[in-house]
Scaffold this motif. Structure first.
Motif, PDB file in Angstrom:
ATOM      1  N   LEU A   1       0.811  -1.225   0.000  1.00  0.00           N
ATOM      2  CA  LEU A   1       0.000   0.000   0.000  1.00  0.00           C
ATOM      3  C   LEU A   1       0.839   1.266   0.000  1.00  0.00           C
ATOM      4  O   LEU A   1       0.502   2.252  -0.669  1.00  0.00           O
ATOM      5  CB  LEU A   1      -0.926  -0.024   1.223  1.00  0.00           C
ATOM      6  N   THR A   2       1.948   1.265   0.722  1.00  0.00           N
ATOM      7  CA  THR A   2       2.779   2.469   0.873  1.00  0.00           C
ATOM      8  C   THR A   2       4.105   2.323   0.120  1.00  0.00           C
ATOM      9  O   THR A   2       5.149   2.799   0.581  1.00  0.00           O
ATOM     10  CB  THR A   2       3.031   2.753   2.358  1.00  0.00           C
ATOM     11  N   TYR A   3       4.038   1.728  -1.032  1.00  0.00           N
ATOM     12  CA  TYR A   3       5.205   1.431  -1.866  1.00  0.00           C
ATOM     13  C   TYR A   3       6.170   2.603  -2.019  1.00  0.00           C
ATOM     14  O   TYR A   3       7.390   2.458  -1.912  1.00  0.00           O
ATOM     15  CB  TYR A   3       4.689   0.984  -3.233  1.00  0.00           C
ATOM     16  N   PHE A   4       5.652   3.783  -2.282  1.00  0.00           N
ATOM     17  CA  PHE A   4       6.464   4.971  -2.558  1.00  0.00           C
ATOM     18  C   PHE A   4       7.399   5.336  -1.413  1.00  0.00           C
ATOM     19  O   PHE A   4       8.437   5.972  -1.624  1.00  0.00           O
ATOM     20  CB  PHE A   4       5.551   6.168  -2.872  1.00  0.00           C
ATOM     21  N   LEU A   5       7.056   4.939  -0.181  1.00  0.00           N
ATOM     22  CA  LEU A   5       7.892   5.283   0.970  1.00  0.00           C
ATOM     23  C   LEU A   5       9.240   4.565   0.930  1.00  0.00           C
ATOM     24  O   LEU A   5      10.205   5.009   1.553  1.00  0.00           O
ATOM     25  CB  LEU A   5       7.164   4.968   2.278  1.00  0.00           C
ATOM     26  N   ARG A   6       9.313   3.461   0.201  1.00  0.00           N
ATOM     27  CA  ARG A   6      10.604   2.775   0.016  1.00  0.00           C
ATOM     28  C   ARG A   6      11.643   3.739  -0.559  1.00  0.00           C
ATOM     29  O   ARG A   6      12.823   3.673  -0.211  1.00  0.00           O
ATOM     30  CB  ARG A   6      10.415   1.580  -0.927  1.00  0.00           C
ATOM     31  N   TYR A   7      11.193   4.633  -1.390  1.00  0.00           N
ATOM     32  CA  TYR A   7      12.087   5.565  -2.076  1.00  0.00           C
ATOM     33  C   TYR A   7      12.068   6.956  -1.443  1.00  0.00           C
ATOM     34  O   TYR A   7      13.116   7.510  -1.145  1.00  0.00           O
ATOM     35  CB  TYR A   7      11.712   5.625  -3.560  1.00  0.00           C
ATOM     36  N   MET A   8      10.876   7.484  -1.218  1.00  0.00           N
ATOM     37  CA  MET A   8      10.787   8.840  -0.669  1.00  0.00           C
ATOM     38  C   MET A   8      11.421   8.954   0.706  1.00  0.00           C
ATOM     39  O   MET A   8      12.194   9.875   0.980  1.00  0.00           O
ATOM     40  CB  MET A   8       9.324   9.277  -0.610  1.00  0.00           C
ATOM     41  N   ASN A   9      11.114   8.005   1.586  1.00  0.00           N
ATOM     42  CA  ASN A   9      11.660   8.061   2.942  1.00  0.00           C
ATOM     43  C   ASN A   9      12.854   7.140   3.139  1.00  0.00           C
ATOM     44  O   ASN A   9      13.763   7.456   3.906  1.00  0.00           O
ATOM     45  CB  ASN A   9      10.575   7.719   3.957  1.00  0.00           C
ATOM     46  N   GLY A  10      12.862   6.001   2.448  1.00  0.00           N
ATOM     47  CA  GLY A  10      13.961   5.062   2.609  1.00  0.00           C
ATOM     48  C   GLY A  10      15.230   5.482   1.913  1.00  0.00           C
ATOM     49  O   GLY A  10      16.298   5.554   2.534  1.00  0.00           O
ATOM     50  N   LYS A  11      15.121   5.822   0.639  1.00  0.00           N
ATOM     51  CA  LYS A  11      16.297   6.178  -0.147  1.00  0.00           C
ATOM     52  C   LYS A  11      16.643   7.656  -0.063  1.00  0.00           C
ATOM     53  O   LYS A  11      17.819   8.026   0.035  1.00  0.00           O
ATOM     54  CB  LYS A  11      16.078   5.773  -1.612  1.00  0.00           C
ATOM     55  N   PHE A  12      15.611   8.509  -0.116  1.00  0.00           N
ATOM     56  CA  PHE A  12      15.852   9.950  -0.188  1.00  0.00           C
ATOM     57  C   PHE A  12      15.605  10.674   1.140  1.00  0.00           C
ATOM     58  O   PHE A  12      15.842  11.879   1.227  1.00  0.00           O
ATOM     59  CB  PHE A  12      14.992  10.573  -1.291  1.00  0.00           C
ATOM     60  N   ASP A  13      15.122   9.964   2.155  1.00  0.00           N
ATOM     61  CA  ASP A  13      14.962  10.522   3.496  1.00  0.00           C
ATOM     62  C   ASP A  13      14.174  11.842   3.473  1.00  0.00           C
ATOM     63  O   ASP A  13      14.574  12.833   4.077  1.00  0.00           O
ATOM     64  CB  ASP A  13      16.339  10.742   4.139  1.00  0.00           C
ATOM     65  N   LEU A  14      13.025  11.830   2.803  1.00  0.00           N
ATOM     66  CA  LEU A  14      12.218  13.046   2.679  1.00  0.00           C
ATOM     67  C   LEU A  14      11.334  13.321   3.894  1.00  0.00           C
ATOM     68  O   LEU A  14      10.789  14.413   4.036  1.00  0.00           O
ATOM     69  CB  LEU A  14      11.333  12.963   1.423  1.00  0.00           C
ATOM     70  N   GLY A  15      11.166  12.323   4.748  1.00  0.00           N
ATOM     71  CA  GLY A  15      10.340  12.527   5.930  1.00  0.00           C
ATOM     72  C   GLY A  15       8.865  12.724   5.619  1.00  0.00           C
ATOM     73  O   GLY A  15       8.158  13.480   6.303  1.00  0.00           O
ATOM     74  N   VAL A  16       8.373  12.034   4.599  1.00  0.00           N
ATOM     75  CA  VAL A  16       6.971  12.163   4.199  1.00  0.00           C
ATOM     76  C   VAL A  16       6.066  11.614   5.291  1.00  0.00           C
ATOM     77  O   VAL A  16       6.288  10.531   5.836  1.00  0.00           O
ATOM     78  CB  VAL A  16       6.724  11.404   2.882  1.00  0.00           C
ATOM     79  N   ASP A  17       5.024  12.375   5.625  1.00  0.00           N
ATOM     80  CA  ASP A  17       4.016  11.968   6.601  1.00  0.00           C
ATOM     81  C   ASP A  17       2.712  11.725   5.847  1.00  0.00           C
ATOM     82  O   ASP A  17       2.146  12.658   5.268  1.00  0.00           O
ATOM     83  CB  ASP A  17       3.830  13.057   7.648  1.00  0.00           C
ATOM     84  N   ILE A  18       2.240  10.473   5.845  1.00  0.00           N
ATOM     85  CA  ILE A  18       1.042  10.167   5.063  1.00  0.00           C
ATOM     86  C   ILE A  18      -0.235  10.209   5.891  1.00  0.00           C
ATOM     87  O   ILE A  18      -1.308   9.875   5.374  1.00  0.00           O
ATOM     88  CB  ILE A  18       1.165   8.804   4.361  1.00  0.00           C
ATOM     89  N   SER A  19      -0.156  10.650   7.125  1.00  0.00           N
ATOM     90  CA  SER A  19      -1.359  10.677   7.967  1.00  0.00           C
ATOM     91  C   SER A  19      -2.431  11.584   7.387  1.00  0.00           C
ATOM     92  O   SER A  19      -3.628  11.367   7.633  1.00  0.00           O
ATOM     93  CB  SER A  19      -1.005  11.110   9.391  1.00  0.00           C
ATOM     94  N   ARG A  20      -2.048  12.571   6.593  1.00  0.00           N
ATOM     95  CA  ARG A  20      -3.033  13.448   5.951  1.00  0.00           C
ATOM     96  C   ARG A  20      -3.947  12.688   4.995  1.00  0.00           C
ATOM     97  O   ARG A  20      -5.012  13.185   4.619  1.00  0.00           O
ATOM     98  CB  ARG A  20      -2.333  14.578   5.196  1.00  0.00           C
ATOM     99  N   TYR A  21      -3.524  11.480   4.605  1.00  0.00           N
ATOM    100  CA  TYR A  21      -4.309  10.683   3.664  1.00  0.00           C
ATOM    101  C   TYR A  21      -5.110   9.572   4.358  1.00  0.00           C
ATOM    102  O   TYR A  21      -5.687   8.707   3.682  1.00  0.00           O
ATOM    103  CB  TYR A  21      -3.390  10.055   2.620  1.00  0.00           C
TER     104      TYR A  21
END
Length: 265
Positions: free
Chosen positions: A171-191
């Protein structure tokens, strides 16, 4: 990890996936050695790239095509091996079906194939966008990141409303890259409300949610999705979960699925 008796790895790839070179027999032998009670081969099949490149004109994103051919190669081979290994392990003929909501006619070919035991419904890329795995997020603003995710969760809901899969994949596939690889600190609670709507669709159709353990051996460090969303699924009436290593390597067959089972508990 040397004995996973009673567990099932429901998400794995072989040389029939564009991003994998692993030999299918070596993967199966590893599953047998680990004591898995069943093992699914779910090679990539992107519905929006079903045909050869020439069919799509001048597309500027995602360099891989002809997944219809790859699907046939994988399913025909694993079907043969399923019979060969029937006395050693339950081999599941599967497919990781991407972007079905975008190209439902092509996806229907997979759904109707009687050789296929198990379908993971996944979302790897958005219409007109690159696969999340292939995007370089360097320099992306916060607004640009969340605009992508606005589209992602909208498409995810479309996929769940289509719903002709067995389990919803990572379900949260994109976090592998956004937070795992690029360390963007994305918070998906807004969704969370939109995620709940998607999970409600899955639960109402009697379908399952995948607990994908690949993040545990990657920089991300958690499952896709985390226990928060597994609990949300359960609270919305979801009764089915699957465990998947999402391995592309022989040595990762069954990796951390016992930890995934703990998330499901």
């Amino acid at each position: 990890m040397n004995n996973l008796k009673g567990l099932v790895d429901c998400h794995t790839h072989t040389r029939f996936s564009v991003d994998c070179d692993a030999d299918e027999r070596e993967m199966i032998e590893r599953a047998v050695a680990l004591g898995l009670s069943a093992y699914a081969v779910t090679d990539h099949c992107e519905a929006n790239r079903w045909y050869p490149k020439e069919h799509y004109g001048d597309l500027q994103v995602y360099p891989y095509f002809d997944f219809g051919s790859a699907f046939e190669s994988s399913v025909s081979r694993i079907t043969k091996l399923r019979d060969e290994y029937k006395d050693r392990i339950t081999l599941i003929v599967g497919s990781e079906l991407g972007e079905a909501q975008e190209c439902p006619d092509e996806a229907e070919i997979v759904v109707k194939d009687e050789r296929v035991d198990f379908i993971i419904g996944s979302l790897h890329q958005l219409p007109g966008e690159e696969d999340f795995a292939l995007i370089d997020y360097t320099g992306y603003t916060t607004d640009e990141v969340y605009r992508l995710l606005d589209k992602y969760f909208s498409e995810m809901l479309r996929l769940c409303k289509w719903g002709k899969f067995d389990v919803l994949g990572h379900l949260t596939y994109f976090l592998r890259y956004m937070n795992g690889k690029f360390d963007l600190g994305v918070d998906i609670s807004r969704y969370d409300e939109l995620i709940a709507e998607s999970l409600r669709e899955v639960a109402s159709k009697g379908k399952g949610l995948e607990i994908n353990t690949s993040g545990l051996r990657q920089n991300y460090g958690e499952t896709f999705p985390t226990v928060k969303y597994v609990k949300m699924f359960k609270n919305l009436g979801g009764e089915i979960v699957s465990l998947g290593s999402d391995t592309h390597y022989v040595q990762h067959v069954g990796a951390d699925i016992e930890k995934g089972a703990a998330v499901a508990a």
